[in-house]
Design an enzyme around this catalytic site. Structure first.
Site, short mmCIF file in Angstrom:
data_model
loop_
_atom_site.label_atom_id
_atom_site.label_comp_id
_atom_site.label_asym_id
_atom_site.label_seq_id
_atom_site.Cartn_x
_atom_site.Cartn_y
_atom_site.Cartn_z
CE1 TYR A 152 -19.52 -0.58 -23.14
CE2 TYR A 152 -17.27 -1.34 -22.79
CZ TYR A 152 -18.38 -0.60 -22.39
OH TYR A 152 -18.32 0.14 -21.22
N1 LIG Z 1 -15.29 6.39 -18.98
C1 LIG Z 1 -16.62 6.33 -18.93
O1 LIG Z 1 -17.32 7.35 -19.12
C2 LIG Z 1 -17.29 5.03 -18.63
C3 LIG Z 1 -16.57 3.95 -18.13
N2 LIG Z 1 -17.22 2.78 -17.86
C4 LIG Z 1 -16.44 1.65 -17.30
O2 LIG Z 1 -15.69 2.10 -16.19
C5 LIG Z 1 -14.39 1.48 -16.19
C6 LIG Z 1 -13.31 2.55 -16.20
O3 LIG Z 1 -13.49 3.35 -17.37
P1 LIG Z 1 -12.21 4.14 -17.97
O4 LIG Z 1 -11.39 4.66 -16.85
O5 LIG Z 1 -12.71 5.05 -19.02
O6 LIG Z 1 -11.41 2.92 -18.63
P2 LIG Z 1 -10.22 2.97 -19.74
O7 LIG Z 1 -10.82 2.86 -21.10
O8 LIG Z 1 -9.34 4.10 -19.40
O9 LIG Z 1 -9.50 1.52 -19.46
C7 LIG Z 1 -9.10 1.20 -18.17
C8 LIG Z 1 -7.88 0.31 -18.23
O10 LIG Z 1 -8.22 -0.99 -18.72
C9 LIG Z 1 -6.96 -1.60 -19.01
N3 LIG Z 1 -7.12 -2.69 -19.97
C10 LIG Z 1 -7.76 -2.66 -21.14
N4 LIG Z 1 -7.67 -3.86 -21.76
C11 LIG Z 1 -6.93 -4.66 -20.95
C12 LIG Z 1 -6.48 -6.00 -21.01
N5 LIG Z 1 -6.76 -6.77 -22.07
N6 LIG Z 1 -5.74 -6.48 -19.99
C13 LIG Z 1 -5.44 -5.70 -18.92
N7 LIG Z 1 -5.85 -4.43 -18.80
C14 LIG Z 1 -6.58 -3.92 -19.80
C15 LIG Z 1 -6.08 -0.51 -19.58
O11 LIG Z 1 -4.78 -0.68 -19.02
P3 LIG Z 1 -3.45 -0.07 -19.74
O12 LIG Z 1 -3.78 1.39 -19.97
O13 LIG Z 1 -2.37 -0.24 -18.75
O14 LIG Z 1 -3.25 -0.82 -21.00
C16 LIG Z 1 -6.74 0.79 -19.10
O15 LIG Z 1 -5.88 1.59 -18.36
C17 LIG Z 1 -14.36 0.55 -17.40
O16 LIG Z 1 -14.71 -0.76 -17.01
C18 LIG Z 1 -15.42 1.14 -18.30
O17 LIG Z 1 -15.98 0.17 -19.19
C19 LIG Z 1 -18.55 2.59 -18.10
C20 LIG Z 1 -19.29 3.64 -18.61
C21 LIG Z 1 -18.73 4.93 -18.84
N1 LIG Z 2 -13.29 1.00 -21.12
C1 LIG Z 2 -14.06 2.07 -21.37
N2 LIG Z 2 -15.39 1.93 -21.38
C2 LIG Z 2 -16.16 3.02 -21.67
C3 LIG Z 2 -15.59 4.25 -21.96
C4 LIG Z 2 -14.17 4.36 -21.94
O1 LIG Z 2 -13.60 5.44 -22.19
N3 LIG Z 2 -13.46 3.25 -21.64
N4 LIG Z 2 -16.35 5.34 -22.25
C5 LIG Z 2 -17.66 5.25 -22.34
C6 LIG Z 2 -18.40 6.51 -22.73
O2 LIG Z 2 -18.25 7.48 -21.77
C7 LIG Z 2 -19.87 6.37 -22.97
O3 LIG Z 2 -20.45 5.89 -21.81
C8 LIG Z 2 -20.51 7.72 -23.29
O4 LIG Z 2 -19.83 8.36 -24.27
C9 LIG Z 2 -18.39 3.98 -22.10
N5 LIG Z 2 -17.51 2.91 -21.70
#
Ligand SMILES: NC(=O)C1=CN([C@@H]2O[C@H](COP(=O)(O)OP(=O)(O)OC[C@H]3O[C@@H](n4cnc5c(N)ncnc54)[C@H](OP(=O)(O)O)[C@@H]3O)[C@@H](O)[C@H]2O)C=CC1
Ligand SMILES: Nc1nc2c(c(=O)[nH]1)N=C([C@H](O)[C@@H](O)CO)CN2
Length: 240
Positions: A152
């Site tokens: 990742y």
């Molecule tokens: N949450 C956090 O604390 C952190 C988040 N991030 C980044 O920020 C962004 C948002 O995070 P978060 O809201 O937690 O994300 P999620 O894990 O909730 O994923 C976001 C969406 O990605 C879609 N997705 C996943 N795989 C595919 C695929 N193969 N094709 C199309 N759509 C896909 C899913 O759509 P569906 O549900 O419709 O399948 C899902 O709703 C991400 O890029 C994440 O890596 C970075 C660090 C920390």
């Molecule tokens: N696609 C996602 N990416 C990440 C997620 C997630 O929920 N969906 N969550 C994290 C975590 O918050 C991590 O940053 C700390 O626990 C990272 N990326």
């Protein structure tokens, strides 16, 4: 300034993507989101006037089908936010090669292919609105690595590098930037001990929530002098 040309948010059906879709729609932007699984949030967004396109970027065909759908229905774009992501670790019983391919497919191949395919639409958006943006949602671990999410983290580093290359290729009409959170919001299944450990990794020791990401997106869309850069949303984690 509200953009007249539509802004695409990939993975807009939940959490950060959904919060961004609601915020930009409320500001008067035309918003297009992608989703995989039909659900109530998608129906609600459609009722609010958001265009929802079902798209799965886990295959080349899925990416190309999405590109074709957009090109058949739009002649210009104001921006695209590459938010779609899967956060998978090596601890799950997934074959390492399969995991690496899956991470690079959604975090690198899809944004790469879509950016190249939409250059003309984004330039048309620039002609219309005077601005056009690509935003890559990366991650703090792109810079530091992760011992539990190796594939990742490497793919998010790849996406970070795409930010620099596309910023050079698309200037001056299309700005290309990244947002690198360390923690925005936990997942429901995250155990208390995991949450405490994660919170203690930053100076500010808080879970900011998705609005922190929305603010970063809004800043980048309003900026006229930022490209090839990353907004780090990490609570001072780099100083711990
Ligand atoms: N949450 C956090 O604390 C952190 C988040 N991030 C980044 O920020 C962004 C948002 O995070 P978060 O809201 O937690 O994300 P999620 O894990 O909730 O994923 C976001 C969406 O990605 C879609 N997705 C996943 N795989 C595919 C695929 N193969 N094709 C199309 N759509 C896909 C899913 O759509 P569906 O549900 O419709 O399948 C899902 O709703 C991400 O890029 C994440 O890596 C970075 C660090 C920390
Ligand atoms: N696609 C996602 N990416 C990440 C997620 C997630 O929920 N969906 N969550 C994290 C975590 O918050 C991590 O940053 C700390 O626990 C990272 N990326």
């Amino acid at each position: 300034m509200t953009r007249k040309m539509p802004i695409i948010i990939t993975g807009g059906g939940q959490r950060l993507g959904l919060a961004c879709a609601k915020a930009l729609n409320a500001e008067g932007h035309q918003v297009i989101i992608t989703y995989r699984k039909p659900r109530e949030e998608i129906r609600s967004l459609e009722q609010q006037g958001v265009v929802c396109i079902q798209a799965d970027f886990s295959s080349t065909k899925g990416v190309d089908d999405f590109i074709s759908t957009v090109k058949q229905n739009y002649s210009a774009l104001g921006g695209i936010i590459h938010n779609a992501s899967e956060w998978e670790s090596e601890k799950n019983s997934v074959d390492p090669s399969t995991l690496m391919e899956k991470m690079w497919q959604v975090h690198v191949f899809a944004p790469y292919r879509i950016n190249l395919a939409f250059e003309g639409l984004l330039c048309a958006g620039f002609e219309h609105d005077g601005q056009a943006d690509i935003i890559h949602m990366t991650d703090y671990v792109a810079e530091k690595g992760s011992d539990k999410h190796i594939a990742y983290a490497s793919s998010k580093a790849g996406l970070t590098n795409l930010t620099y290359s596309f910023a050079k290729r698309f200037a001056p009409n299309i700005n290309v930037n990244a947002i690198a959170p360390s923690l925005l919001m936990f997942n429901d299944e995250d155990a208390p001990e995991y949450r405490n450990k994660a919170l203690n990794k930053s100076l500010l020791r808080k879970e900011p929530g998705e609005q922190e990401g929305v603010l970063a997106v809004q800043y980048i869309l309003s900026s006229r002098y930022m490209t090839g850069r990353t907004l780090s949303l990490d609570g001072g984690r780099h100083l711990v």
